[in-house]
Design a protein around this motif. Structure first.
Motif, PDB file in Angstrom:
ATOM      1  N   ARG A   2       0.658  -1.081   0.061  1.00  0.00           N
ATOM      2  CA  ARG A   2      -0.072   0.232  -0.167  1.00  0.00           C
ATOM      3  C   ARG A   2       1.441   1.419  -0.167  1.00  0.00           C
ATOM      4  NH1 ARG A   2      -5.094  -1.397   4.352  1.00  0.00           N
ATOM      5  NH2 ARG A   2      -5.256  -3.158   3.526  1.00  0.00           N
ATOM      6  N   HIS A   3       2.174   1.265   0.330  1.00  0.00           N
ATOM      7  CA  HIS A   3       3.013   2.174   0.096  1.00  0.00           C
ATOM      8  C   HIS A   3       3.403   2.021  -0.507  1.00  0.00           C
ATOM      9  CE1 HIS A   3       0.421   3.544   3.811  1.00  0.00           C
ATOM     10  NE2 HIS A   3       0.762   2.216   3.934  1.00  0.00           N
ATOM     11  N   ASN A   4       4.441   3.478  -0.996  1.00  0.00           N
ATOM     12  CA  ASN A   4       5.502   2.813  -2.058  1.00  0.00           C
ATOM     13  C   ASN A   4       7.326   3.797  -1.126  1.00  0.00           C
ATOM     14  OD1 ASN A   4       4.483   3.280  -4.475  1.00  0.00           O
ATOM     15  ND2 ASN A   4       3.835   4.856  -5.006  1.00  0.00           N
ATOM     16  N   PHE A   5       8.107   2.676  -0.733  1.00  0.00           N
ATOM     17  CA  PHE A   5       9.540   3.111   0.040  1.00  0.00           C
ATOM     18  C   PHE A   5      10.334   3.771  -1.641  1.00  0.00           C
ATOM     19  CE2 PHE A   5       6.707   0.596   2.419  1.00  0.00           C
ATOM     20  CZ  PHE A   5       6.472   0.830   3.247  1.00  0.00           C
ATOM     21  N   VAL A   6      11.542   4.153  -0.320  1.00  0.00           N
ATOM     22  CA  VAL A   6      12.405   4.832  -1.140  1.00  0.00           C
ATOM     23  C   VAL A   6      13.559   3.547  -1.518  1.00  0.00           C
ATOM     24  CG1 VAL A   6      12.129   7.347  -0.799  1.00  0.00           C
ATOM     25  CG2 VAL A   6      13.277   5.415   0.773  1.00  0.00           C
ATOM     26  N   VAL A   7      13.247   2.447  -1.207  1.00  0.00           N
ATOM     27  CA  VAL A   7      14.043   1.098  -1.328  1.00  0.00           C
ATOM     28  C   VAL A   7      13.645  -0.318  -1.605  1.00  0.00           C
ATOM     29  CG1 VAL A   7      16.233   2.490   0.914  1.00  0.00           C
ATOM     30  CG2 VAL A   7      14.110   1.171   1.548  1.00  0.00           C
ATOM     31  N   GLU A   8      13.663  -1.076  -1.784  1.00  0.00           N
ATOM     32  CA  GLU A   8      13.436  -2.004  -2.451  1.00  0.00           C
ATOM     33  C   GLU A   8      12.415  -2.542  -0.532  1.00  0.00           C
ATOM     34  OE1 GLU A   8      15.398  -4.943  -4.853  1.00  0.00           O
ATOM     35  OE2 GLU A   8      15.816  -3.805  -6.001  1.00  0.00           O
ATOM     36  N   LEU A   9      11.945  -3.630  -0.604  1.00  0.00           N
ATOM     37  CA  LEU A   9      11.314  -4.038   0.530  1.00  0.00           C
ATOM     38  C   LEU A   9      12.218  -5.043   1.134  1.00  0.00           C
ATOM     39  CD1 LEU A   9       7.491  -4.751  -0.331  1.00  0.00           C
ATOM     40  CD2 LEU A   9       8.516  -2.163   1.551  1.00  0.00           C
ATOM     41  N   HIS A  48       4.396 -16.504  -3.230  1.00  0.00           N
ATOM     42  CA  HIS A  48       4.005 -14.821  -4.271  1.00  0.00           C
ATOM     43  C   HIS A  48       5.630 -14.453  -3.048  1.00  0.00           C
ATOM     44  CE1 HIS A  48       4.141 -15.208   1.061  1.00  0.00           C
ATOM     45  NE2 HIS A  48       4.123 -14.104   0.863  1.00  0.00           N
ATOM     46  N   HIS A  49       5.116 -13.073  -3.974  1.00  0.00           N
ATOM     47  CA  HIS A  49       6.440 -11.949  -4.199  1.00  0.00           C
ATOM     48  C   HIS A  49       6.220 -10.565  -3.338  1.00  0.00           C
ATOM     49  CE1 HIS A  49       9.077  -8.733  -5.305  1.00  0.00           C
ATOM     50  NE2 HIS A  49       9.744  -9.451  -6.106  1.00  0.00           N
ATOM     51  N   ILE A  50       7.304 -10.329  -2.074  1.00  0.00           N
ATOM     52  CA  ILE A  50       7.037  -9.722  -0.901  1.00  0.00           C
ATOM     53  C   ILE A  50       6.805  -8.381  -0.807  1.00  0.00           C
ATOM     54  CG2 ILE A  50       9.363  -8.853  -1.796  1.00  0.00           C
ATOM     55  CD1 ILE A  50      10.446  -8.668   1.621  1.00  0.00           C
ATOM     56  N   ASN A  51       6.232  -8.058  -2.661  1.00  0.00           N
ATOM     57  CA  ASN A  51       5.777  -6.968  -2.488  1.00  0.00           C
ATOM     58  C   ASN A  51       3.930  -7.163  -3.009  1.00  0.00           C
ATOM     59  OD1 ASN A  51       7.633  -5.341  -3.361  1.00  0.00           O
ATOM     60  ND2 ASN A  51       7.659  -5.529  -5.466  1.00  0.00           N
ATOM     61  N   ASN A  52       3.793  -8.143  -2.344  1.00  0.00           N
ATOM     62  CA  ASN A  52       2.333  -8.738  -2.250  1.00  0.00           C
ATOM     63  C   ASN A  52       2.039  -9.815  -0.799  1.00  0.00           C
ATOM     64  OD1 ASN A  52       1.635  -8.402  -4.770  1.00  0.00           O
ATOM     65  ND2 ASN A  52       1.538  -9.844  -5.837  1.00  0.00           N
ATOM     66  N   CYS A  53       3.210  -9.125   0.281  1.00  0.00           N
ATOM     67  CA  CYS A  53       2.736 -10.110   1.326  1.00  0.00           C
ATOM     68  C   CYS A  53       1.538  -9.424   1.508  1.00  0.00           C
ATOM     69  CB  CYS A  53       4.401 -10.414   1.566  1.00  0.00           C
ATOM     70  SG  CYS A  53       3.894 -11.307   3.422  1.00  0.00           S
ATOM     71  N   TYR A  72      10.818   6.763   4.771  1.00  0.00           N
ATOM     72  CA  TYR A  72      11.355   5.610   4.064  1.00  0.00           C
ATOM     73  C   TYR A  72      10.309   5.961   3.347  1.00  0.00           C
ATOM     74  CZ  TYR A  72      14.719   4.091   6.919  1.00  0.00           C
ATOM     75  OH  TYR A  72      16.042   4.371   8.461  1.00  0.00           O
ATOM     76  N   LEU A  73       9.175   7.189   2.825  1.00  0.00           N
ATOM     77  CA  LEU A  73       8.418   6.918   2.454  1.00  0.00           C
ATOM     78  C   LEU A  73       9.084   7.962   1.190  1.00  0.00           C
ATOM     79  CD1 LEU A  73       5.412   7.283   4.418  1.00  0.00           C
ATOM     80  CD2 LEU A  73       6.240   5.479   3.308  1.00  0.00           C
ATOM     81  N   ALA A  74       8.161   7.570  -0.279  1.00  0.00           N
ATOM     82  CA  ALA A  74       8.290   8.189  -1.440  1.00  0.00           C
ATOM     83  C   ALA A  74       7.322   8.805  -1.412  1.00  0.00           C
ATOM     84  CB  ALA A  74       9.242   7.664  -2.595  1.00  0.00           C
ATOM     85  N   GLY A  75       6.510  10.034  -1.463  1.00  0.00           N
ATOM     86  CA  GLY A  75       5.707  10.591  -1.538  1.00  0.00           C
ATOM     87  C   GLY A  75       4.347  10.706  -0.884  1.00  0.00           C
ATOM     88  N   SER A  76       3.237  11.018  -1.511  1.00  0.00           N
ATOM     89  CA  SER A  76       1.859  10.507  -0.523  1.00  0.00           C
ATOM     90  C   SER A  76       1.785   9.149  -0.662  1.00  0.00           C
ATOM     91  CB  SER A  76       1.026  11.793  -0.929  1.00  0.00           C
ATOM     92  OG  SER A  76      -0.311  11.698  -0.158  1.00  0.00           O
TER      93      SER A  76
END
Length: 346
Positions: A2-9, A48-53, A72-76
């Motif tokens: 649900r959130h965009n982070f500046v680094v990979e999960l 499953h992929h970590i982005n869908n965890c 660590y959040l990228a934008g709103s």
């Protein structure tokens, strides 16, 4: 996610300050999702992929709401937070830690589909008012019940009972459990014969997201007392081979049979006795806190039988060890729950 982070999960979850705040899932060999070739670094499992965890997503949501991950959040992320995961991204989410809410057992009519169907049919009709139940009583909790309660942070109700000639401590009163459960280590410490176990064909769920091994069931006369008055009933226990900080779980079947009511606010369980008086059993708050801590640490509860002389009239007791695990097990020491004699596996 649900959130965009500046680094990979996969890099985010290994950062020391973040890893300390995450609750790692219980590892198993199952494929957790429909994508057999996809790898999740959080579960360390395929499916499953970590982005869908979902499990990781819920935990990161909590950290975002507390502003811990704001750097660590990228934008709103307000728009993304309203997004609903697609159906093809859903996967099986294992339960983290130890969960004492149990599904299965003899509740709901029985363990077979036909028994459950017969149980549901009367629910569609209007029940007629039956004769007065002699065990029904007005069980009321008042301010006086709070006088001996130590201020606590949502402790569970943990009591002791007498069964098979011994007093068993660390008995969790669990209104969310659909079965009365005795753990295999407790069965051993009560020195009960495996021949007493009757076969059980149903399943139990809820300990770690998987089916729990049921070795059988037996009925034991169990006494509930507050020191001045007592009541004894036959309780049907399902014996399971699983690790737990508790010795016995008293679920809805026992509570309904006893007409008992438990209050975590007042740290007591009340039930009527044969003479229409009320038995008030206090929760052992010290034991409750120890059991809860052990559950979070995922340590196996260890029990020990305290032998009494034949002359003594007091029942022998099944008590927990004080945060100590034996180095070398002997016949008189605790038996790990996974040591099951041959022939007991269903």
């Amino acid at each position: 996610m649900r959130h965009n982070f500046v680094v990979e999960l996969k890099d985010l979850i290994v950062m020391p300050n973040i890893a300390d705040r995450l609750r790692p899932p219980v590892k198993n060999d199952k494929v957790l999702g429909p994508l057999k070739d996809a790898w999740c670094e959080f579960h360390e499992a395929f499916g499953h992929h970590i982005n869908n965890c979902l499990a990781l997503g819920h935990q990161l949501d909590e950290l975002v709401k507390s502003d811990f991950l704001k750097d660590y959040l990228a934008g709103s992320s307000m728009v993304a937070a309203l997004a609903v995961p697609e159906e093809d991204q859903a996967h099986e989410m294992p339960i983290h830690g130890e969960v004492h809410t149990i599904s299965g057992g003899f509740s709901g009519g029985g363990c077979t589909a036909s028994q459950r169907k017969r149980y549901v049919r009367p629910m569609n009709s209007v029940a007629e008012e039956g004769p007065d139940d002699p065990w029904e009583s007005d069980l009321v909790f008042t301010k006086a019940d709070l006088r001996d309660v130590v201020p606590h942070d949502n402790d569970p109700v943990v009591i002791s009972v007498i069964t098979a000639g011994r007093r068993v401590h660390r008995v969790l009163v669990d209104q969310g459990s659909s079965a009365d459960v005795m753990f295999w280590s407790t069965f051993n410490k009560l020195q009960l014969s495996p021949d007493l176990l009757r076969p059980y064909t149903g399943c139990l769920y809820g300990f770690a997201g998987d089916q729990v091994e049921v070795l059988g069931y037996l009925e034991l006369r169990t006494t509930f007392t507050d020191g001045t008055t007592s009541r004894t009933e036959s309780i049907r226990y399902l014996v399971v081979n699983a690790n737990s900080a508790y010795n016995i779980l008293l679920g809805r079947p026992a509570l309904n049979r006893l007409r008992a009511v438990a209050s975590t606010r007042h740290m007591k369980m009340k039930l009527p006795d044969p003479s229409d008086r009320v038995i008030v059993i206090k929760s052992d708050q010290e034991e409750a806190q120890k059991c809860y801590e052990n559950s979070l640490k995922r340590k196996r509860g260890v029990v020990m039988v305290m032998e009494c002389s034949p002359i003594a009239e007091m029942p022998m007791e099944v008590e927990p060890l004080e945060e100590v695990e034996p180095v070398e097990a002997t016949p008189d020491e605790a038996v790990p729950a996974e040591e099951v004699p041959r022939g007991l596996h269903p």
